[in-house]
Each structure stands twice: as structure tokens, then as C-alpha cells.
Scaffold this motif. Structure first.
Motif, PDB file in Angstrom:
ATOM      1  N   ARG A 184      -7.430  -3.413   6.299  1.00  0.00           N
ATOM      2  CA  ARG A 184      -8.585  -3.462   5.446  1.00  0.00           C
ATOM      3  C   ARG A 184      -9.092  -4.709   5.129  1.00  0.00           C
ATOM      4  NH1 ARG A 184     -10.455   1.767   3.758  1.00  0.00           N
ATOM      5  NH2 ARG A 184      -9.224   3.565   4.502  1.00  0.00           N
ATOM      6  N   GLY A 185      -8.499  -5.881   5.415  1.00  0.00           N
ATOM      7  CA  GLY A 185      -9.039  -7.340   5.338  1.00  0.00           C
ATOM      8  C   GLY A 185      -8.240  -8.032   4.427  1.00  0.00           C
ATOM      9  N   ALA A 210     -10.933 -10.979  -2.175  1.00  0.00           N
ATOM     10  CA  ALA A 210      -9.194 -11.055  -2.071  1.00  0.00           C
ATOM     11  C   ALA A 210      -8.979 -11.507  -0.530  1.00  0.00           C
ATOM     12  CB  ALA A 210      -8.685  -9.530  -2.250  1.00  0.00           C
ATOM     13  N   ALA A 211      -9.717 -11.192   0.541  1.00  0.00           N
ATOM     14  CA  ALA A 211      -9.353 -11.788   1.865  1.00  0.00           C
ATOM     15  C   ALA A 211      -9.088 -13.161   1.851  1.00  0.00           C
ATOM     16  CB  ALA A 211     -10.346 -11.206   2.789  1.00  0.00           C
ATOM     17  N   PRO A 212     -10.233 -13.964   1.489  1.00  0.00           N
ATOM     18  CA  PRO A 212      -9.668 -15.421   1.556  1.00  0.00           C
ATOM     19  C   PRO A 212      -8.962 -15.925   0.370  1.00  0.00           C
ATOM     20  CG  PRO A 212     -12.071 -14.984   0.589  1.00  0.00           C
ATOM     21  CD  PRO A 212     -11.466 -13.641   1.009  1.00  0.00           C
ATOM     22  N   ILE A 213      -8.894 -15.337  -0.682  1.00  0.00           N
ATOM     23  CA  ILE A 213      -7.809 -15.735  -1.875  1.00  0.00           C
ATOM     24  C   ILE A 213      -6.612 -15.472  -1.356  1.00  0.00           C
ATOM     25  CG2 ILE A 213      -7.043 -15.109  -4.090  1.00  0.00           C
ATOM     26  CD1 ILE A 213     -10.006 -14.313  -5.009  1.00  0.00           C
ATOM     27  N   ALA A 238      -7.145  -4.687  -0.896  1.00  0.00           N
ATOM     28  CA  ALA A 238      -8.127  -3.518  -0.518  1.00  0.00           C
ATOM     29  C   ALA A 238      -7.213  -2.475   0.151  1.00  0.00           C
ATOM     30  CB  ALA A 238      -9.219  -4.038   0.633  1.00  0.00           C
ATOM     31  N   SER A 239      -6.307  -2.794   0.901  1.00  0.00           N
ATOM     32  CA  SER A 239      -5.371  -1.570   1.311  1.00  0.00           C
ATOM     33  C   SER A 239      -4.745  -0.694   0.200  1.00  0.00           C
ATOM     34  CB  SER A 239      -4.221  -2.410   2.353  1.00  0.00           C
ATOM     35  OG  SER A 239      -4.660  -3.033   3.231  1.00  0.00           O
ATOM     36  N   ALA A 279       0.830  -1.104   0.140  1.00  0.00           N
ATOM     37  CA  ALA A 279       0.084  -0.011   0.116  1.00  0.00           C
ATOM     38  C   ALA A 279       0.909   1.277   0.078  1.00  0.00           C
ATOM     39  CB  ALA A 279      -0.741   0.077   1.300  1.00  0.00           C
ATOM     40  N   GLU A 280       1.960   1.311   0.854  1.00  0.00           N
ATOM     41  CA  GLU A 280       2.950   2.370   0.967  1.00  0.00           C
ATOM     42  C   GLU A 280       3.640   2.599  -0.350  1.00  0.00           C
ATOM     43  OE1 GLU A 280       6.819   3.869   3.186  1.00  0.00           O
ATOM     44  OE2 GLU A 280       5.843   2.108   3.847  1.00  0.00           O
ATOM     45  N   THR A 281       3.973   1.388  -1.152  1.00  0.00           N
ATOM     46  CA  THR A 281       4.565   1.805  -2.457  1.00  0.00           C
ATOM     47  C   THR A 281       3.418   2.408  -3.724  1.00  0.00           C
ATOM     48  OG1 THR A 281       6.104  -0.181  -1.921  1.00  0.00           O
ATOM     49  CG2 THR A 281       5.790   0.535  -4.295  1.00  0.00           C
TER      50      THR A 281
END
Length: 219
Positions: A115-116, A188-191, A120-121, A79-81
Motif C-alpha cells: 500500500r505504499g 508516509a511513503a517518502p518519510i 498505510a498498510s 500490519a499483521e500485529t
């Protein structure tokens, strides 16, 4: 198509970069250090002298200038990148491929980002981009071994139809890979978490298995 890979010097990023370049896609391999990106590109090109690899080194800003951008950094830097080059990502398809995992003892365990999911982040940090989650279950070593076809399904999820479609088109360019629409970005969370299960299976059975789903007509 021109693809930029942020954090492309790691195993997953360089593996994806060389696999895409091997099928004629123009790839800019990005890093915080241009020199490190150049060393990685030179190493990959030197390893595969019989392939005309369209690989080019760059910093992350140069990689973010591509048509499609892949975030291949470690999960806690993704996310930062993306945020550091956010102005270059407006309106673009951005593919997040990181899994938030930790090794605890002899087991891999999934972590839950704020964010899960990592994807998402990333989307939260670059709201004007169209983020898709994909490429999570491809073993990095096999991904980078372009002497062999990698047979796998690639699960794609996004809140943007165009991101899903563009990512699927990119996947189809690679022999042996099949894109599957896995729904909205919330999936995306479970993946991402399932990567821990797959890694554990690979350790247990001393292999590098990928994902292949049956009884799906995705033609």
C-alpha cells in the motif's frame, strides 16, 4: 496518558518506551510473550535505577488496551500485529513507526510495501482506528539513552486530524523533540523511505544524526 507499545521489546520500541516513561508517561511494553516483555522492562528499569520509570510488561493485547498505541514491530509484521488486536484499537490513535528497509551489500535501500507505506498498510488492517505515521527518524540507541536529550524533529502524517494532534501532544512531552505536521498519510511513503538515506549518512559519517528542519515557526 497511557501508551501501549506493540512489539516493544525491539530496539526502537523499547527505546521509545523508556523515553516516554522517563517523562512520566504510563507505558505498557507489549510483546507476543509476556515473559519477554517482563525481561525487557526489568532490564530497562535496572539500567536506569535513578529514574522512576512507569514501565509495565504485557502481551500485545494488554498494550493495545492503552489510550494511545504505538506499533513498533519490524515493518513486515506491523500490519499483521495491528490486525491481531484490531477490536481493541477501534477509535484509538495508533502510531506506526516502522520503516520498510533492507540492507543490500553495504547500503540501506527502501522497500515499497503493497500500500505504499507501512503506515498505510496498518491503517488498512485497522480501518476503525486513526493511524498516524511518526518517530521514523529517531536513532534507536539514542532514543533509549535517557541520560541525554535527543534533539530532533518528528514528522507526523495522518488522514485524521485527531491522530496528528494527539501524536504531536505526545511528542511535545519529550524534551528536545518537536512535532511537525507533514500532511496526509500518503506522505508516509517518502518519510519512511528517507530513513534509508539517514542510515546511510550515519554509516558514512560514523554518527547517529537525526532530522532537524530550519526556518519553521511551529510555536
Amino acid at each position: 496518558m497511557h501508551v501501549g507499545v506493540l512489539g516493544g521489546t525491539g530496539p526502537a520500541g523499547s527505546g521509545l518506551a523508556v523515553r516516554l516513561a522517563s517523562v512520566g508517561i504510563d507505558v505498557t511494553l507489549g510483546s507476543r510473550s509476556h515473559e519477554r516483555a517482563k525481561q525487557t522492562c526489568d532490564k530497562l528499569i535496572g539500567r536506569w535505577p535513578d529514574h522512576q520509570l512507569t514501565l509495565h510488561p504485557g502481551d500485545n493485547e494488554q498494550a493495545a488496551s492503552a489510550d494511545v498505541v504505538v506499533v513498533a514491530t519490524p515493518w513486515d509484521a506491523a500490519a499483521e500485529t495491528a490486525a491481531s488486536v484490531a477490536s481493541l484499537l477501534d477509535g484509538k490513535v495508533v502510531i506506526s513507526m516502522a520503516n520498510a528497509l533492507a540492507k543490500v551489500g553495504d547500503e540501506f535501500q527502501p522497500l515499497v510495501p503493497p500500500r505504499g507505506s507501512v503506515a498505510a498498510s496498518v491503517q488498512a488492517m485497522v480501518p476503525a482506528a486513526c493511524v498516524a505515521a511518526a518517530f521514523h527518524h529517531l536513532p534507536a540507541k539514542e532514543l533509549g539513552d535517557i541520560a541525554h536529550t535527543l534533539e530532533s524533529d518528528v514528522l507526523i502524517c495522518s488522514d485524521h486530524v485527531r491522530a496528528t494532534e494527539v501524536t504531536a501532544d505526545l511528542v511535545r512531552l519529550v524534551p528536545g523533540l518537536r512535532p511537525l505536521d507533514a500532511g496526509r498519510l500518503s506522505n508516509a511513503a517518502p518519510i519512511e523511505a528517507f530513513a534509508a538515506v539517514l542510515l546511510q549518512i550515519n554509516v558514512r559519517y560514523r554518527t547517529r544524526a537525526a532530522i532537524k528542519l530550519t526556518r519553521i515557526d511551529a510555536s
